[in-house]
Write a protein that holds these residues in place. Structure first.
Motif, PDB file in Angstrom:
ATOM      1  N   TRP A  25       0.851  -1.188   0.000  1.00 16.96           N
ATOM      2  CA  TRP A  25       0.000   0.000   0.000  1.00 16.96           C
ATOM      3  C   TRP A  25       0.891   1.244   0.000  1.00 16.96           C
ATOM      4  N   ARG A  26       0.474   2.225  -0.767  1.00 18.42           N
ATOM      5  CA  ARG A  26       1.144   3.525  -0.779  1.00 18.42           C
ATOM      6  C   ARG A  26       0.140   4.580  -0.354  1.00 18.42           C
ATOM      7  N   ILE A  27       0.452   5.267   0.728  1.00 23.66           N
ATOM      8  CA  ILE A  27      -0.454   6.303   1.209  1.00 23.66           C
ATOM      9  C   ILE A  27       0.147   7.667   0.907  1.00 23.66           C
ATOM     10  N   GLU A  28      -0.735   8.640   0.744  1.00 24.35           N
ATOM     11  CA  GLU A  28      -0.306  10.023   0.571  1.00 24.35           C
ATOM     12  C   GLU A  28      -1.115  10.897   1.519  1.00 24.35           C
ATOM     13  N   THR A  29      -0.440  11.797   2.201  1.00 22.66           N
ATOM     14  CA  THR A  29      -1.113  12.679   3.144  1.00 22.66           C
ATOM     15  C   THR A  29      -1.572  13.951   2.432  1.00 22.66           C
ATOM     16  N   GLU A  30      -2.369  14.748   3.122  1.00 24.24           N
ATOM     17  CA  GLU A  30      -2.835  16.005   2.539  1.00 24.24           C
ATOM     18  C   GLU A  30      -1.691  16.982   2.311  1.00 24.24           C
ATOM     19  N   ARG A  31      -0.562  16.770   2.985  1.00 25.40           N
ATOM     20  CA  ARG A  31       0.598  17.642   2.805  1.00 25.40           C
ATOM     21  C   ARG A  31       1.549  17.123   1.724  1.00 25.40           C
ATOM     22  N   GLY A  32       1.161  16.001   1.096  1.00 34.52           N
ATOM     23  CA  GLY A  32       1.973  15.471   0.010  1.00 34.52           C
ATOM     24  C   GLY A  32       3.014  14.455   0.430  1.00 34.52           C
ATOM     25  N   GLU A  33       3.087  14.128   1.694  1.00 33.09           N
ATOM     26  CA  GLU A  33       4.020  13.112   2.167  1.00 33.09           C
ATOM     27  C   GLU A  33       3.528  11.725   1.744  1.00 33.09           C
ATOM     28  N   THR A  34       4.445  10.843   1.372  1.00 35.47           N
ATOM     29  CA  THR A  34       4.077   9.489   0.967  1.00 35.47           C
ATOM     30  C   THR A  34       4.825   8.463   1.816  1.00 35.47           C
ATOM     31  N   ALA A  35       4.255   7.277   1.909  1.00 30.73           N
ATOM     32  CA  ALA A  35       4.888   6.160   2.606  1.00 30.73           C
ATOM     33  C   ALA A  35       4.263   4.877   2.095  1.00 30.73           C
ATOM     34  N   THR A  36       5.008   3.777   2.214  1.00 31.19           N
ATOM     35  CA  THR A  36       4.502   2.484   1.762  1.00 31.19           C
ATOM     36  C   THR A  36       4.533   1.472   2.898  1.00 31.19           C
ATOM     37  N   ALA A  37       3.633   0.491   2.812  1.00 28.06           N
ATOM     38  CA  ALA A  37       3.579  -0.567   3.825  1.00 28.06           C
ATOM     39  C   ALA A  37       2.944  -1.798   3.209  1.00 28.06           C
ATOM     40  N   ARG A  38       3.318  -2.960   3.716  1.00 26.04           N
ATOM     41  CA  ARG A  38       2.705  -4.198   3.247  1.00 26.04           C
ATOM     42  C   ARG A  38       1.227  -4.252   3.638  1.00 26.04           C
ATOM     43  N   HIS A  39       0.916  -3.730   4.818  1.00 25.18           N
ATOM     44  CA  HIS A  39      -0.452  -3.793   5.332  1.00 25.18           C
ATOM     45  C   HIS A  39      -0.925  -2.401   5.736  1.00 25.18           C
ATOM     46  N   LEU A  40      -2.209  -2.139   5.495  1.00 29.52           N
ATOM     47  CA  LEU A  40      -2.823  -0.871   5.866  1.00 29.52           C
ATOM     48  C   LEU A  40      -3.956  -1.169   6.841  1.00 29.52           C
ATOM     49  N   ILE A  41      -3.896  -0.563   8.016  1.00 25.48           N
ATOM     50  CA  ILE A  41      -4.860  -0.850   9.076  1.00 25.48           C
ATOM     51  C   ILE A  41      -5.587   0.437   9.439  1.00 25.48           C
ATOM     52  N   MET A  42      -6.895   0.437   9.256  1.00 31.38           N
ATOM     53  CA  MET A  42      -7.693   1.628   9.506  1.00 31.38           C
ATOM     54  C   MET A  42      -8.262   1.591  10.923  1.00 31.38           C
ATOM     55  N   GLY A  43      -7.699   2.428  11.778  1.00 29.39           N
ATOM     56  CA  GLY A  43      -8.213   2.587  13.140  1.00 29.39           C
ATOM     57  C   GLY A  43      -8.885   3.935  13.281  1.00 29.39           C
ATOM     58  N   THR A  44      -9.695   4.279  12.290  1.00 33.54           N
ATOM     59  CA  THR A  44     -10.271   5.619  12.189  1.00 33.54           C
ATOM     60  C   THR A  44     -11.538   5.807  13.006  1.00 33.54           C
ATOM     61  N   GLY A  45     -12.036   4.739  13.609  1.00 33.88           N
ATOM     62  CA  GLY A  45     -13.205   4.874  14.480  1.00 33.88           C
ATOM     63  C   GLY A  45     -14.516   4.891  13.733  1.00 33.88           C
ATOM     64  N   CYS A  46     -15.577   4.632  14.478  1.00 30.29           N
ATOM     65  CA  CYS A  46     -16.927   4.577  13.902  1.00 30.29           C
ATOM     66  C   CYS A  46     -17.638   5.923  13.943  1.00 30.29           C
ATOM     67  N   LEU A  47     -17.221   6.784  14.863  1.00 34.55           N
ATOM     68  CA  LEU A  47     -17.871   8.083  15.053  1.00 34.55           C
ATOM     69  C   LEU A  47     -16.806   9.169  15.027  1.00 34.55           C
ATOM     70  N   SER A  48     -16.253   9.404  13.849  1.00 34.90           N
ATOM     71  CA  SER A  48     -15.150  10.352  13.740  1.00 34.90           C
ATOM     72  C   SER A  48     -15.352  11.406  12.652  1.00 34.90           C
ATOM     73  N   SER A  49     -16.349  11.254  11.795  1.00 36.46           N
ATOM     74  CA  SER A  49     -16.644  12.255  10.766  1.00 36.46           C
ATOM     75  C   SER A  49     -17.956  12.948  11.123  1.00 36.46           C
ATOM     76  N   VAL A  50     -17.869  14.229  11.454  1.00 39.11           N
ATOM     77  CA  VAL A  50     -19.058  14.929  11.945  1.00 39.11           C
ATOM     78  C   VAL A  50     -20.064  15.152  10.818  1.00 39.11           C
TER      79      VAL A  50
END
Length: 640
Positions: free
Chosen positions: A120-145
């Motif tokens: 997986w290759r992720i990119e942040t809103e600031r343009g930073e990138t990073a790669t990982a074999r696994h991507l784990i979403m711990g973003t929560g169930c109640l986090s987008s208002v």
């Protein structure tokens, strides 16, 4: 093969992300966590509104993975406040030195699966990138208002606050006229506190909620010491409870409809006096039969009328359009009594809808309410909101948002077909928001870590659920929910609070104990993985008290059985021999009608295919016999 920057990237530094990072380190994996906030806390970092606190008791709403941690931390109240929970998470981050692997003030904008490199290759809103074999979403169930689309809201000249994005420095409402829009959990908690400061409070209510008392109190040291002396017993009792919390008096066996009015009254009074969310565990049929549920709803409505002095206001606060517990039950400290104050007014916007917000206030069909501040207590885009706001793309560039356009589809709420090595902590299709989130988070984190260990030991690169297994799980999640009263409310469990969002029941209502058996039943005991099946298994049976067999629930279960049988026999094969084998199992399982087993009505569900996931081995290892690695090789996907 291309080597990634990290073994795993974790998104979110709340309860899920912190424990996931700790567990990954413990198992020898390299990891980085990306967090949009400036420090740890997740939902407890952002939700700082007045009166914010947890509705699960403090001694249970905490980690159990480390004995020293749970022994050393002292909670001050039965229900912890937001500041105390945030201090706890800060303590955890400090104690386990977690911050050094967390990138704060960094929001992930996109994540793309690279098939050739298998990472997986992720990119942040600031343009930073990073790669990982696994991507784990711990973003929560109640986090987008959920910011409501009210005409003129941006024209308001005063201050507008959203409970889910409260300013860290707090808000002083002294001497101000305040409008609160919404009467869900954040409103129930914040309105009494705001009313103590404000000159005037006007509450705009669309749907009244069922609210039970917290009976909050300080936790004395003797009480905490008694629990800590056998903390393991409390944790085990919680895991055996349907909602991941211990039930005073144990699991309900009696039915409301089989009890006399006097017996029900006594039971409800006892539950009311105890306080908290266990009120709805009084009888086994409250979640299944509307007539039974009405006995609890009537009791709560009676309590509302006792606590609110003005009969007209009390009537507006009494829910009548949905069963008790079908929407998130709220736990209060002085909520109803607040409406007895002369400077607090309730406006029913079903009778007089909000027409617009002007520069000076909120206008309904018959009046302009002039205010200095507006508080939007309008909840969240639950379960899927944050995931849909990140551009996540799997095999062939397919977007997760597009795949979930008609509703989220997952295997066990942990993975989604077409998105290898993407893990969801408490994702849609798991108990999540219908449970003590910490119990469910710890379970998922441990299953994910076990799976990564198993993959490593087998020399495997990727893991992904089969579409057939995923579809069966989605069907099961909805079929378990179908006979319940949960389907009789326009709740955020169904996405009903977000315009245009598909209506599908997102959490798994089968209960924590049943769900906890599921991944292990699917797993390979030799490797301890919760996602690497080695033998065929059935989904958990739908079980109901024997007394309900002749009732409405039985009729609905029979209808489900008919639909499932038709669907199983009609579905066209999509995966060759493996799919046909799946259909054979499904047809056989579906052909069995409901039958008795002791005092339960058991409905035989569709069996999951014994190959619920497929695993890929790197090129070098793949040349050998895959079975020597203990891996299941199914469809290797487009990269092959």
């Amino acid at each position: 093969m291309t080597q990634p920057d990290f073994d795993a990237i974790v998104v979110g530094a709340g309860f899920a992300g912190l424990y996931m990072l700790h567990k990954l380190r413990e198992e020898g994996f390299s990891a980085r966590v990306y967090e949009a906030g400036s420090d740890v806390g997740g939902t407890w970092y952002w939700n700082r509104y007045p009166g914010a606190r947890c509705d699960i008791e403090s001694m249970e709403y905490s980690y159990s993975f480390d004995e020293d941690l749970q022994q050393e931390w002292e909670w001050s109240e039965r229900y912890a406040t937001q500041p105390e929970i945030l201090r706890y998470l800060e303590h955890v981050a400090e104690r386990f030195d977690l911050r050094r692997d967390i990138r704060f003030d960094t929001r992930v904008a996109s994540a793309r699966w690279h098939e050739e490199a298998r990472l997986w290759r992720i990119e942040t809103e600031r343009g930073e990138t990073a790669t990982a074999r696994h991507l784990i979403m711990g973003t929560g169930c109640l986090s987008s208002v959920n910011r409501p689309d009210i005409p003129g809201l941006d024209d308001f000249a005063g201050e507008t606050w959203i409970t889910g994005l409260w300013p860290h420095e707090g808000v002083d409402f002294t001497g101000r006229k305040v409008a609160v829009i919404g009467t869900g959990s954040s409103a129930v908690q914040s309105i009494p506190v705001i009313a103590r400061e404000a000159e005037r409070v006007t509450v705009f209510q669309r749907t009244p909620n069922f609210v039970v008392p917290a009976h909050n109190h300080p936790l004395d040291k003797d009480r905490q010491d008694a629990i800590k002396a056998d903390y393991a017993a409390l944790r085990e009792a919680a895991r055996k409870g349907a909602a991941g919390i211990r039930l005073p008096g144990g699991r309900a066996e009696k039915l409301a409809l089989n009890s006399t009015e006097e017996e029900r009254r006594a039971e409800y009074e006892k539950r009311w006096a105890y306080g908290g969310l266990t009120f709805m565990a009084a009888y086994a049929d409250l979640g299944l039969i509307r007539e039974s549920n009405e006995t609890a709803a009537d009791f709560i409505r009676g309590k509302i009328r006792e606590r609110v002095e003005d009969p007209e206001t009390a009537g507006k606060l009494c829910p009548t359009d949905h069963p008790a517990g079908a929407k998130r039950m709220c736990v209060d400290i002085g909520y109803y009594e607040t409406y007895n104050e002369d400077h607090v007014e309730l406006v029913d916007i079903r009778e007089t809808p909000i027409a617009r917000v002007t520069a000076t206030g909120v206008e309904t069909g018959d009046r302009l309410y002039e205010v200095d501040s507006i508080v939007l207590a309008t909840g969240f885009d639950a379960m899927t909101g944050t995931l849909s706001r990140i551009d996540i793309r799997g095999r062939g560039g397919a977007k997760l948002k597009d795949k979930w356009e008609a509703g989220p589809t997952t295997y066990l709420g942990l993975m989604s077909a077409g998105f290898p090595n993407l893990f969801l902590v408490t994702g849609p299709g798991s108990p999540s928001v219908l449970s003590n989130m910490i119990v469910s988070i710890e379970q998922h984190v441990e299953y994910i870590a076990d799976t990564l260990v198993a993959l490593r030991s087998r020399g495997a690169d990727t893991i992904e659920p089969l579409e057939a297994a995923e579809q069966s799980w989605v069907e099961h999640v909805n079929e378990v929910a179908a006979p319940t009263v949960m389907m009789q409310a326009n709740s955020w469990y169904l996405g009903a609070n977000i315009p245009g969002k598909p209506r599908i029941f997102m959490p798994y209502i089968g209960g924590v104990p049943t769900y906890r058996k599921m991944p292990r039943a699917a797993g390979d005991g030799a490797c301890g993985s919760g996602l690497l099946p080695s033998q065929e298994h059935d989904l958990p049976p739908l079980q109901y008290p024997d007394q309900l067999i002749a009732g409405d629930v039985h009729q609905r279960i029979t209808a489900i059985d008919d639909r499932r049988r038709h669907r199983s026999l009609a579905r066209e094969p999509e995966r060759g021999d493996e799919q046909r084998e799946f259909e054979d199992i499904a047809a056989i399982a579906s052909a069995d009608p409901p039958h008795h087993r002791g005092d339960l009505l058991e409905h035989r569900p569709v069996a999951l295919h014994h190959r619920a996931v497929h695993v890929e081995i790197g090129d070098a290892e793949a040349e050998g016999d895959p079975e020597q690695h203990g891996a299941v090789i199914a469809d290797r996907g487009p990269s092959q």
